[in-house]
Design a protein around this motif. Structure first.
Motif, short mmCIF file in Angstrom:
data_model
loop_
_atom_site.label_atom_id
_atom_site.label_comp_id
_atom_site.label_asym_id
_atom_site.label_seq_id
_atom_site.Cartn_x
_atom_site.Cartn_y
_atom_site.Cartn_z
N GLY A 238 20.72 39.19 57.03
CA GLY A 238 21.97 39.81 57.42
C GLY A 238 22.80 38.88 58.26
N GLY A 239 24.07 39.27 58.47
CA GLY A 239 24.93 38.50 59.34
C GLY A 239 25.73 37.45 58.61
N LEU B 272 32.72 41.86 53.29
CA LEU B 272 32.14 43.20 53.39
C LEU B 272 31.19 43.35 54.57
CD1 LEU B 272 31.42 43.94 49.62
CD2 LEU B 272 33.27 44.86 51.03
N VAL B 273 30.38 42.32 54.82
CA VAL B 273 29.31 42.43 55.82
C VAL B 273 29.77 41.99 57.21
CG1 VAL B 273 26.99 41.63 56.42
CG2 VAL B 273 27.56 42.15 54.06
N VAL B 274 30.77 41.10 57.30
CA VAL B 274 31.16 40.55 58.59
C VAL B 274 32.58 40.93 58.97
CG1 VAL B 274 31.47 38.42 59.91
CG2 VAL B 274 29.54 38.64 58.35
N VAL B 275 33.55 40.62 58.10
CA VAL B 275 34.96 40.75 58.49
C VAL B 275 35.34 42.21 58.72
CG1 VAL B 275 37.32 40.36 57.72
CG2 VAL B 275 35.57 38.62 57.34
N PRO C 293 25.57 50.83 65.50
CA PRO C 293 25.60 49.62 64.64
C PRO C 293 25.30 49.98 63.18
CG PRO C 293 23.57 49.67 65.91
CD PRO C 293 24.40 50.82 66.41
N ARG C 294 26.10 49.46 62.27
CA ARG C 294 25.90 49.71 60.84
C ARG C 294 24.92 48.72 60.23
NH1 ARG C 294 31.47 50.16 57.79
NH2 ARG C 294 29.96 50.62 56.12
N TYR C 295 24.89 47.49 60.71
CA TYR C 295 24.02 46.45 60.16
C TYR C 295 23.23 45.81 61.29
CZ TYR C 295 27.31 46.86 56.26
OH TYR C 295 28.10 47.34 55.25
N GLN C 296 22.04 45.37 60.95
CA GLN C 296 21.20 44.68 61.91
C GLN C 296 21.51 43.18 61.86
OE1 GLN C 296 19.25 46.35 64.05
NE2 GLN C 296 19.97 48.24 63.09
#
Length: 751
Positions: free
Chosen positions: A5-6, A683-686, A710-713
Motif C-alpha cells: 500500500g501507499g 486512486l490510492v494516494v491523491v 483511515p481507509r487504507y493502511q
C-alpha cells in the motif's frame, strides 16, 4: 509500513515497467535481421496447399457420394440393365475416367464405359472384409494412379452386380501461375501425381533445365518430409487452443539455387467441418504439396536500425527516470514528511514547528498541523481563538505532478506510435503475394463453379427417379433428396405453365423456361437475399423441370478461406451474389477499382487469370485484389459470374509492417503503463490525500466532533490515525480548560 500500500509500490512498479518496456524496445523495435523468406510468403504457401487439399477432398468425396447415392436410388426401384445404368450415369455426371459393371457371381464384365478399369485387385477382402467397398488406390500399367470407388447393385432375379468407377488423383485443374508446382503425395512420401512441371519442360537453355531438375529434386525430398509431418495428430500439431485448418498443415524451406529458395506448403486431406461427418478422402492418407521458388531476401543486419532501437530505449529510460523523480519530489517525499510530522505531534512532541511543504495538498495539511500544534500548546502557538488560514502556497495539488508525469511519458509514446517505422504505403509488396492472391481466387472460383455444376448434376440424377403419376411418391423422393443434399433450401417440380406440381422445403420462386432457358440462374432483385436456382428437365415429361434453390449460406461457406481477405461472387454487373463476411443482396463492391478489375477479368477470360491481380494504393493503405471469372465448362461456366477477393496488405507478415506494428504496440504498452501506475497513485494516494487535507483544515478550524477513520493502511492512513489521536487530545484539552473556571468559582467546592 505495509509493503503493498501507499505511494511506494506504484512508483516502484512504474520503474520496473519502464525498464521492462525499454528492454523490449531495444530487443524488438526495428530489428535488423531479415528472414531468408518472408513469413507472409510462407503463410501464403501453406494456405495455397490447404486450398488444394480442400478442393481434392471435396472432389473425391463428391465422387464417392454420387456413386453411392446413384446405387441406392437404383436399388430402390426396378433392376436396370447395366448398359442403361452406365449410360444414365455418364449423362448425369462427367467425372469418372471409366465405369464398369460386373457380376459378383462369376466376375464377368456386364458393361463398361470410358477407360478400361483393371479388376485384378478385386478379391474377397475387398468385398467382404472389415473395409468392404472402401475406395482403393490402384496403379495402372502406365504408372498412373486411379481411385476405385465401388457400390453394389441389385440385378435381375436376385443377382448382385458390382459398380466400379475410377477417377484420377490429379491435382485440381487450377491455374498454378508461373514456376509453381503441386503434387499429391501418399503415405511414405510417394508422389502420385504432379502438376506444374510440365509447363517448364519446354525450356531450352541449360540453366533453365538445371533449375527445373533442381526443383524436381526438391519436390521429391520435401514431399517425403511433408508426408512425415502429416502423420502426426492434427490436434497436437497445432498450438493449444488454436483454430484453423482441421488437418495438419505447415511450411518447409528447401535449398537454394541461382538466388531463389524452394518453399513448400503442405496440407493433409481433412473434413472441412466436423459436422459433415466422416470423409472418405480424409482416410486415404493423402497430402497436397505446393512448391514455389522465391527470391532469397537479404539477411544482413542493419546496424542503423539496431542502434535506433537502442536510442529509443535509452530515451524511454531517461524520460522515465525524470518522471519518477517528479513523483518522488512532489508526492512521495512530502507525504512521508507529513507522516513523520503527524506522528510526532500525536506523541506530544510540540517543541519544533511543523515543516510545511511548499505547495499542494501536502502544504495544506502541513499548515493545518502547524495550527493544531499551536492549539495543543506548542511554542509560538495560541491558546485563544483559532486564527485565520495562512494565505499562499495552496494552489494546485498532487494531480499536477501526475499530469506532468503523464506528459513526460507521452513524449515518448506518441512519437513512437505515430512516427516511428511508419510505412505510409511505401512498402514493396512481394509479387508472390499478388500471384498467390490471384491463384487462390481462381481456385475459389473453380470450387464455386464445380459446386453449382454438381448441384445441377444432382438434379439431373434425381429427375430420373421421379414418377409424376404418383404425387405422394414424388414428394417422398424430393424430401429424401433435400435431406441428402444440404446445398438446397427447396426442391420443386415446375410445370410447363409455371405451376408447382410437387415441392419440398421452403417456398418456391417463379421459374420459366420461355423467358430464360439457362439451367442455372439468379433472381431476387430487391429482396433480402439472392435466389440462386438450378434446374433439370424431367425425362419424358415435356415442359416439366425439377428446380432446386441453392442456399446462399452454402455459397458463402465456399468463399471463407484464411489469408484471402474478403471474397465475393458477383454477376456481370459487379453486383454481389454471395460473400464471405456478410453482404446485402446485389450491392456494389466497396472499392472503386474492384468493378474495373471484374470487367477486365471477364475481358481477358480467354487468356485465363494470369493478369487478374493488382495492388490498390489509397494514401497510406495498400490493398491486394484479384478476380477470377467462372471458366472451365459446365452449366455454371456461362453465368458470367466472377469471384473477386481483396485484403489489406498491412495484414501480411512483412518485416516493414511488423516493425510498424511493434512500434504501435510499444506505444500502447507505454500508454497502458501510464494508465495503470498513475491511475493507481491517483486512486490510492491523491484522492485520499485531498480528503485528508480537507479533514485537517476542518480540525484546525475547530471541528472536534468529526471522527477520522483511515481507509487504507498506508502513509495517508497513518496520517489520518495521527489526526484522530490529535483530535482526541484537543477534545481532552478543551474539556480540561472548561473545568478549570468552574473549580475556581467561590462555593464550587464541598463544605
Amino acid at each position: 509500513m505495509p509493503l503493498l500500500g501507499g505511494i511506494r509500490p506504484p512508483i516502484a512498479l512504474l520503474c520496473v515497467l519502464i525498464l521492462a518496456l525499454a528492454g523490449l524496445t531495444a530487443k524488438v523495435l526495428g530489428p535488423g535481421a531479415e528472414p531468408v523468406v518472408p513469413k507472409a510468403v510462407l503463410s501464403s504457401q501453406q494456405h495455397f496447399a490447404e486450398d488444394g487439399a480442400i478442393a481434392l477432398r471435396a472432389s473425391i468425396d463428391e465422387r464417392v457420394t454420387d456413386l453411392e447415392r446413384t446405387a441406392t436410388a437404383l436399388n430402390s426401384g426396378k433392376p436396370a440393365d447395366p448398359e442403361r445404368v452406365l449410360s444414365d450415369l455418364s449423362k448425369a455426371y462427367q467425372k469418372w475416367t471409366g465405369t464398369t459393371v460386373l457380376d459378383l457371381a462369376d466376375g464377368k464384365v456386364l458393361a463398361a464405359r470410358g477407360e478400361r478399369v483393371p479388376l485384378a485387385w478385386v478379391d474377397k477382402d475387398v468385398l467382404t472384409g472389415d473395409e468392404a467397398l472402401t475406395p482403393r488406390m490402384v496403379r495402372l500399367d502406365t504408372g498412373d494412379v486411379r481411385l476405385m470407388t465401388m457400390a453394389v447393385l441389385e440385378g435381375k432375379q436376385g443377382a448382385q452386380h458390382l459398380l466400379v468407377a475410377s477417377n484420377s488423383l490429379s491435382v485440381p485443374p487450377i491455374n498454378l501461375g508461373p514456376f509453381r508446382s503441386m503434387a499429391v503425395v501418399a503415405r511414405g512420401g510417394e508422389i502420385l501425381a504432379t502438376a506444374g512441371f510440365e509447363q517448364s519442360e519446354a525450356l531450352n537453355s541449360d540453366a533453365e533445365r538445371k533449375e527445373l531438375t533442381f526443383l524436381q529434386k526438391q519436390m521429391t525430398r520435401l514431399s517425403d518430409q511433408s508426408a512425415e509431418e502429416t502423420e502426426q495428430n492434427p490436434v497436437s500439431a497445432r498450438e493449444p487452443g488454436s483454430r484453423g485448418y482441421p488437418g495438419v498443415s505447415g511450411t518447409l524451406v528447401g535449398g537454394g539455387y541461382n538466388g531463389r529458395v524452394a518453399t513448400v506448403g503442405y496440407a493433409s486431406l481433412a473434413a472441412s467441418d466436423p459436422e459433415d461427418g466422416e470423409s472418405v478422402a480424409a482416410g486415404l492418407g493423402l497430402t497436397v504439396v505446393s512448391l514455389l521458388p522465391v527470391v532469397q531476401q537479404q539477411t544482413l543486419t542493419d546496424d542503423s536500425r539496431q542502434l535506433f532501437g537502442l536510442l529509443a530505449a535509452g530515451a524511454l529510460v531517461l524520460l522515465g527516470l525524470l518522471a519518477v523523480a517528479v513523483l518522488w519530489m512532489t508526492v512521495q517525499r512530502p507525504l512521508l514528511g507529513l507522516f513523520l510530522e503527524s506522528r510526532r505531534l500525536a506523541r506530544g512532541d510540540l517543541v519544533r514547528p511543523v515543516t510545511v511543504p511548499r505547495w499542494g495538498e501536502a502544504a495544506r495539511i502541513g499548515a493545518a498541523l502547524e495550527r493544531i500544534r499551536g492549539q495543543l500548546g506548542g511554542p509560538h502557538g495560541s491558546d485563544g481563538p483559532v486564527g485565520a488560514r495562512p494565505a499562499g502556497r495552496f494552489r494546485g495539488g498532487a494531480r499536477g505532478p501526475l499530469a506532468l508525469t503523464a506528459v513526460l511519458l507521452l513524449l515518448w509514446c506518441v512519437p513512437v506510435g505515430l512516427l516511428l517505422n511508419r510505412t505510409d504505403g511505401t512498402v514493396s509488396i512481394p509479387a508472390v503475394m499478388v500471384n498467390d492472391q490471384r491463384d487462390r481466387t481462381d481456385l475459389v472460383a473453380d470450387r464455386a463453379r464445380r459446386a453449382l455444376n454438381e448441384a445441377q448434376a444432382d438434379l439431373v440424377s434425381t429427375s430420373r427417379l421421379l414418377d409424376l403419376d404418383d404425387p405422394a411418391g414424388t414428394e417422398t423422393v424430393l424430401k429424401s433428396a433435400l435431406r441428402e443434399h444440404t446445398r438446397y433450401q427447396a426442391l420443386y417440380v415446375v410445370g410447363a405453365t409455371g405451376d408447382i406440381v410437387a415441392r419440398a422445403g421452403g417456398d418456391p420462386h417463379p421459374w420459366s423456361t420461355e423467358k430464360d432457358p439457362s439451367l442455372v440462374r439468379v433472381s431476387g432483385q430487391g429482396e433480402k437475399r439472392p435466389v440462386v436456382q438450378a434446374g433439370a428437365p424431367v425425362p419424358e415429361r415435356k415442359g416439366m423441370t425439377l428446380v432446386g434453390e441453392v442456399r446462399v449460406e452454402f455459397l458463402n461457406s465456399l468463399l471463407k478461406r484464411p489469408g484471402l481477405g474478403e471474397v465475393r461472387i458477383v454477376n456481370a454487373d459487379a453486383r454481389t451474389l454471395a460473400g464471405s463476411d456478410g453482404f446485402r443482396a446485389f450491392e456494389g463492391l466497396p472499392e472503386d477499382a474492384l468493378p474495373d478489375l471484374v470487367r477486365a477479368a471477364n475481358v481477358r477470360v480467354g487468356a485465363g487469370p494470369l493478369e487478374n491481380g493488382l495492388l490498390i494504393r489509397d494514401g497510406g493503405a495498400v490493398t491486394v485484389a484479384a478476380a477470377a471469372p467462372f471458366t472451365g465448362g459446365g452449366v455454371a461456366a456461362d453465368l458470367g459470374w466472377t469471384v473477386v477477393s481483396w485484403q489489406d496488405a498491412g495484414r501480411f507478415e512483412i518485416t516493414a509492417y511488423e516493425r510498424e506494428d511493434r512500434s504501435v504496440l510499444a506505444s500502447l504498452l507505454g500508454i497502458a503503463l501510464i494508465v495503470v501506475c498513475l491511475g493507481w497513485i491517483h486512486l490510492v494516494v491523491v484522492r485520499p490525500l485531498r480528503a485528508l487535507a480537507a479533514a485537517a483544515e476542518k480540525l484546525a478550524d475547530g471541528d472536534l466532533k468529526t471522527v477520522h477513520y483511515p481507509r487504507y493502511q498506508d502513509e495517508v492512513g497513518a496520517v489520518v490515525r495521527s489526526l484522530e489521536l490529535i483530535r482526541q487530545q484537543l477534545q481532552a484539552r478543551r474539556q480540561t480548560q472548561a473545568r478549570r473556571p468552574a473549580e475556581s468559582r467561590p462555593g464550587a467546592g464541598g463544605r
